[in-house]
Design an enzyme around this catalytic site. Structure first.
Site, PDB file in Angstrom:
ATOM      1  N   SER A 168       0.838  -1.198   0.000  1.00  0.00           N
ATOM      2  CA  SER A 168       0.000   0.000   0.000  1.00  0.00           C
ATOM      3  C   SER A 168       0.874   1.250   0.000  1.00  0.00           C
ATOM      4  O   SER A 168       1.638   1.469  -0.944  1.00  0.00           O
ATOM      5  CB  SER A 168      -0.960  -0.042   1.186  1.00  0.00           C
ATOM      6  OG  SER A 168      -1.963   0.956   1.075  1.00  0.00           O
ATOM      7  N   HIS A 209      -8.636   0.378  -0.351  1.00  0.00           N
ATOM      8  CA  HIS A 209      -8.503  -0.558  -1.481  1.00  0.00           C
ATOM      9  C   HIS A 209      -9.859  -1.179  -1.858  1.00  0.00           C
ATOM     10  O   HIS A 209      -9.961  -2.369  -2.136  1.00  0.00           O
ATOM     11  CB  HIS A 209      -7.462  -1.631  -1.167  1.00  0.00           C
ATOM     12  CG  HIS A 209      -6.137  -1.062  -0.793  1.00  0.00           C
ATOM     13  ND1 HIS A 209      -5.328  -0.401  -1.686  1.00  0.00           N
ATOM     14  CD2 HIS A 209      -5.487  -1.004   0.406  1.00  0.00           C
ATOM     15  CE1 HIS A 209      -4.240   0.029  -1.067  1.00  0.00           C
ATOM     16  NE2 HIS A 209      -4.317  -0.310   0.204  1.00  0.00           N
TER      17      HIS A 209
END
Length: 384
Positions: A158, A275
């Site tokens: 991430s 996400h």
């Protein structure tokens, strides 16, 4: 605007680039390797048409055990006290000084002393993990410079992907940090639009995660929630997932975990459904700031969370970083891509640079042989 903010840190940035992007003059032979060992470049030009081709000289490929891979952690790895063991290394204090100018608050103090509830906020922890991870690279560079010089690949989870790109020479430290700031603020705002979150799930082999998400969305629809979101947000390791979506959907999964063949469920301490589709409103601010920063082709293989494949060029980097916000992190697939090799071939040394050891834990579950050469670069004070 970005330019005025970055100018304030320009003097320091020039020195920092010597670490995070310029200290390694990686040859093009490091690009394109899929087994952790760089392929040597051809030294003989192609023969002219009709001439006798020179005899092919066999050159041994570099032993993968002489190469390294760096893994950069993401949000959730932060803790109060991180960075305390890094301040004595070159450039680290300066990195935090640049961060204070760019962010407008004392990031070093927040990392070292908290308070924890402030460090845990998305707007704070993403820059904190980013800076601390690159500070850990400084420690590794000081204690084991060969690990930096022989690095052939990097990946970040991430927000860790930004640190990996800075390390690879694809982005400048200060500009990437500003992009992380914008990203964190946009994700925080998106999180506040709807009650949502993330749920860590370990399932039995027969668990069907996507079907479970469908059932959770149907439950939300029955409660009157329009266009409910529930989807796999992180592929961590076999039978290990993180699911993101509306809070009511996650509550349903927890309450029906046994029927859904989930062995364990645990809420992830983040502010929203990262996400997933619920981050759509955060994409435009990130896309805009990425248009303003300089992006170059990585000097080593850097792998995208979106599909586990390596970045090819500048536009690919910009496009995938935006897509990453609303796409699942395919970490398990990334590890398979990095460490896939023929039977009997050795593995590179792997270093997790940043707070926590979560990426080492996932590597152990995905590839035990690769984990044998794993090490964590400590970010707190400890006795060697």
């Amino acid at each position: 605007m970005l330019a005025s903010v970055v100018v304030a840190a320009a003097a320091s940035r020039g020195k920092l680039r010597s670490l995070v992007s310029g200290s390694r003059r990686l040859s093009s032979s490091h690009l394109g390797s899929q087994d952790g060992a760089p392929h040597p470049p051809p030294e003989t030009p192609a023969p002219l048409l009709g001439s006798e081709p020179p005899a092919m000289e066999r050159r041994p490929r570099k032993d993968p055990s002489d190469c390294s891979v760096l893994l950069f952690p993401g949000q959730g790895s932060q803790f109060v006290g991180m960075g305390r063991g890094l301040l004595k290394y070159p450039n680290v204090k300066e990195m935090f000084t640049v961060a204070q100018k760019l962010l407008g608050y004392d990031l070093l103090s927040l990392c070292l002393e908290g308070p924890e509830e402030e460090l845990m906020k998305t707007v704070h922890c993403q820059p904190a993990v980013f800076v601390t991870s690159l500070a850990a690279v400084e420690r590794l560079n000081h204690e084991n410079p060969k690990a930096i010089e022989t690095c052939v690949a990097a990946a970040g989870f991430s927000v860790g992907e930004f640190a990996a790109l800075v390390f690879s020479g694809a982005m400048n430290y200060a500009e990437a940090l500003y992009a992380v700031k914008v990203r964190a603020e946009a994700m925080q705002k998106a999180s506040e639009l709807v009650a949502s979150g993330m749920l860590s799930v370990i399932g039995r082999p027969q668990a069907q995660y996507k079907h479970a998400c469908v059932q959770a969305k149907e439950h939300c629809t029955s409660l009157g929630i329009k266009e409910p979101v529930c989807s796999v947000a992180n592929y961590l390791f076999p039978d290990g997932r993180v699911i993101a979506g509306h809070q009511k959907a996650l509550d349903f999964l927890q309450q029906n975990s046994r029927r859904l063949q989930f062995v364990r469920t645990k809420p992830v301490p983040v502010s929203g459904a990262f996400h997933s589709e619920l981050m759509e409103s955060a994409t435009e601010p990130l896309r805009e700031v990425l248009r303003q920063v300089e992006v170059r082709r990585p000097e080593i293989n850097v792998y995208s969370n979106v599909d586990g494949k390596r970045y090819m060029n500048e536009s690919h980097v910009r496009r995938q970083l935006v897509k990453q916000l609303v796409s699942p992190v395919k970490w398990e697939q990334t590890l398979h891509e990095i460490y896939e090799r023929t039977q009997g071939r050795k593995f590179p040394h792997t270093y997790e640079v940043g707070p926590g050891k979560q990426l080492g834990a996932t590597l152990q579950k995905c590839n035990r042989k690769a984990f044998k050469t794993y090490a964590h670069v400590e970010v707190t004070t400890y006795e060697d």
